[in-house]
Write a protein that holds these residues in place. Structure first.
Motif, mmCIF file in Angstrom:
data_model
loop_
_atom_site.group_PDB
_atom_site.id
_atom_site.type_symbol
_atom_site.label_atom_id
_atom_site.label_comp_id
_atom_site.label_asym_id
_atom_site.label_seq_id
_atom_site.Cartn_x
_atom_site.Cartn_y
_atom_site.Cartn_z
ATOM 1 N N VAL A 221 33.115 56.489 62.357
ATOM 2 C CA VAL A 221 32.079 56.510 61.342
ATOM 3 C C VAL A 221 31.137 57.696 61.443
ATOM 4 O O VAL A 221 30.464 58.024 60.471
ATOM 5 C CB VAL A 221 31.269 55.195 61.329
ATOM 6 C CG1 VAL A 221 32.144 54.034 60.915
ATOM 7 C CG2 VAL A 221 30.632 54.941 62.665
ATOM 8 N N TYR B 76 31.029 60.268 58.746
ATOM 9 C CA TYR B 76 30.308 59.961 57.516
ATOM 10 C C TYR B 76 28.795 59.983 57.694
ATOM 11 O O TYR B 76 28.066 60.283 56.770
ATOM 12 C CB TYR B 76 30.696 58.576 56.993
ATOM 13 C CG TYR B 76 32.168 58.413 56.778
ATOM 14 C CD1 TYR B 76 32.830 59.129 55.776
ATOM 15 C CD2 TYR B 76 32.913 57.566 57.572
ATOM 16 C CE1 TYR B 76 34.185 58.989 55.579
ATOM 17 C CE2 TYR B 76 34.283 57.409 57.385
ATOM 18 C CZ TYR B 76 34.905 58.131 56.389
ATOM 19 O OH TYR B 76 36.244 57.991 56.197
ATOM 20 N N TYR B 77 28.322 59.626 58.897
ATOM 21 C CA TYR B 77 26.895 59.452 59.117
ATOM 22 C C TYR B 77 26.343 60.330 60.226
ATOM 23 O O TYR B 77 25.197 60.185 60.616
ATOM 24 C CB TYR B 77 26.594 57.987 59.471
ATOM 25 C CG TYR B 77 27.094 57.025 58.439
ATOM 26 C CD1 TYR B 77 26.426 56.893 57.228
ATOM 27 C CD2 TYR B 77 28.238 56.270 58.655
ATOM 28 C CE1 TYR B 77 26.889 56.027 56.252
ATOM 29 C CE2 TYR B 77 28.702 55.387 57.686
ATOM 30 C CZ TYR B 77 28.021 55.277 56.497
ATOM 31 O OH TYR B 77 28.476 54.426 55.541
ATOM 32 N N PHE C 242 24.627 53.184 56.642
ATOM 33 C CA PHE C 242 25.763 52.456 57.207
ATOM 34 C C PHE C 242 25.544 50.961 56.973
ATOM 35 O O PHE C 242 24.602 50.372 57.489
ATOM 36 C CB PHE C 242 25.903 52.755 58.704
ATOM 37 C CG PHE C 242 26.956 51.937 59.401
ATOM 38 C CD1 PHE C 242 28.293 52.149 59.134
ATOM 39 C CD2 PHE C 242 26.598 50.972 60.326
ATOM 40 C CE1 PHE C 242 29.265 51.395 59.777
ATOM 41 C CE2 PHE C 242 27.560 50.219 60.976
ATOM 42 C CZ PHE C 242 28.899 50.437 60.703
ATOM 43 N N SER D 13 23.771 51.194 62.863
ATOM 44 C CA SER D 13 23.066 50.791 61.653
ATOM 45 C C SER D 13 21.593 51.197 61.691
ATOM 46 O O SER D 13 21.033 51.613 60.682
ATOM 47 C CB SER D 13 23.187 49.273 61.483
ATOM 48 O OG SER D 13 22.489 48.836 60.355
ATOM 49 N N ASN E 255 27.410 48.721 67.060
ATOM 50 C CA ASN E 255 27.403 48.636 65.602
ATOM 51 C C ASN E 255 25.975 48.509 65.081
ATOM 52 O O ASN E 255 25.594 49.180 64.123
ATOM 53 C CB ASN E 255 28.259 47.451 65.157
ATOM 54 C CG ASN E 255 28.383 47.345 63.667
ATOM 55 O OD1 ASN E 255 27.480 46.847 63.013
ATOM 56 N ND2 ASN E 255 29.504 47.800 63.130
ATOM 57 N N SER F 295 26.200 47.531 57.856
ATOM 58 C CA SER F 295 26.749 46.814 59.001
ATOM 59 C C SER F 295 27.059 45.363 58.667
ATOM 60 O O SER F 295 26.160 44.540 58.521
ATOM 61 C CB SER F 295 25.761 46.873 60.169
ATOM 62 O OG SER F 295 26.198 46.017 61.207
ATOM 63 N N ALA G 201 31.902 55.447 67.386
ATOM 64 C CA ALA G 201 31.141 56.266 66.434
ATOM 65 C C ALA G 201 31.531 57.733 66.545
ATOM 66 O O ALA G 201 31.478 58.470 65.568
ATOM 67 C CB ALA G 201 29.641 56.109 66.671
#
Length: 142
Positions: free
Chosen positions: A16, A19-20, A115, A109, A105, A117, A12
């Protein structure tokens, strides 16, 4: 000092989170890991990297990578498990699946609802159940 964050693959922080990151909060806010972040790897905890099968089904520790979960599902012999493994092979790319954990993951989420998942969807489809435990320790106990 900021509290430590448990990490498995820490994907993470480099993937990702860009983005988050703002939804994730510290230490991931902004999509970049801060210099003063304290990370604790879960990959050396035997109970968290264990994969086993018994009459009740498949048991997978939270630090098991997505790739290792795929291998366990493929070896299970059940058509549903093999279908789940085939779908998980479409998640991210080989490098990420070899490092990222299935539990990480799900944690991502939970912290970033935007996100989507695939791991969560696949585990739900095969009727997976998660057991989560938490033990808090003070600095003097750690």
């Amino acid at each position: 000092p900021r509290p430590a964050s448990l990490v498995g693959g820490a994907t993470a922080s480099i993937g990702v989170a860009k983005y988050y990151g703002d939804a994730l909060g510290a230490p991931w806010a902004g999509g970049l890991l801060g210099r003063d972040a304290t990370l604790v790897s879960t990959k050396s905890v035997p109970e968290l990297v264990r994969v086993s099968t018994d009459a009740a089904g498949l048991r997978v520790g939270g630090a098991v990578t997505i790739d290792a979960l795929i291998e366990a599902l493929e070896a299970g012999g059940d058509d549903g498990w093999r279908a789940a493994a085939a779908h998980l092979r479409r998640v991210a790319n080989t490098q990420v699946r070899n490092s990222a954990t299935w539990a990480g993951n799900l944690a991502l989420s939970a912290k970033a609802p935007a996100f989507a998942s695939d791991v969560l969807c696949v585990l739900a489809a095969v009727g997976a159940e998660a057991t989560v435990s938490q033990q808090l320790a003070t600095a003097s106990e750690a």
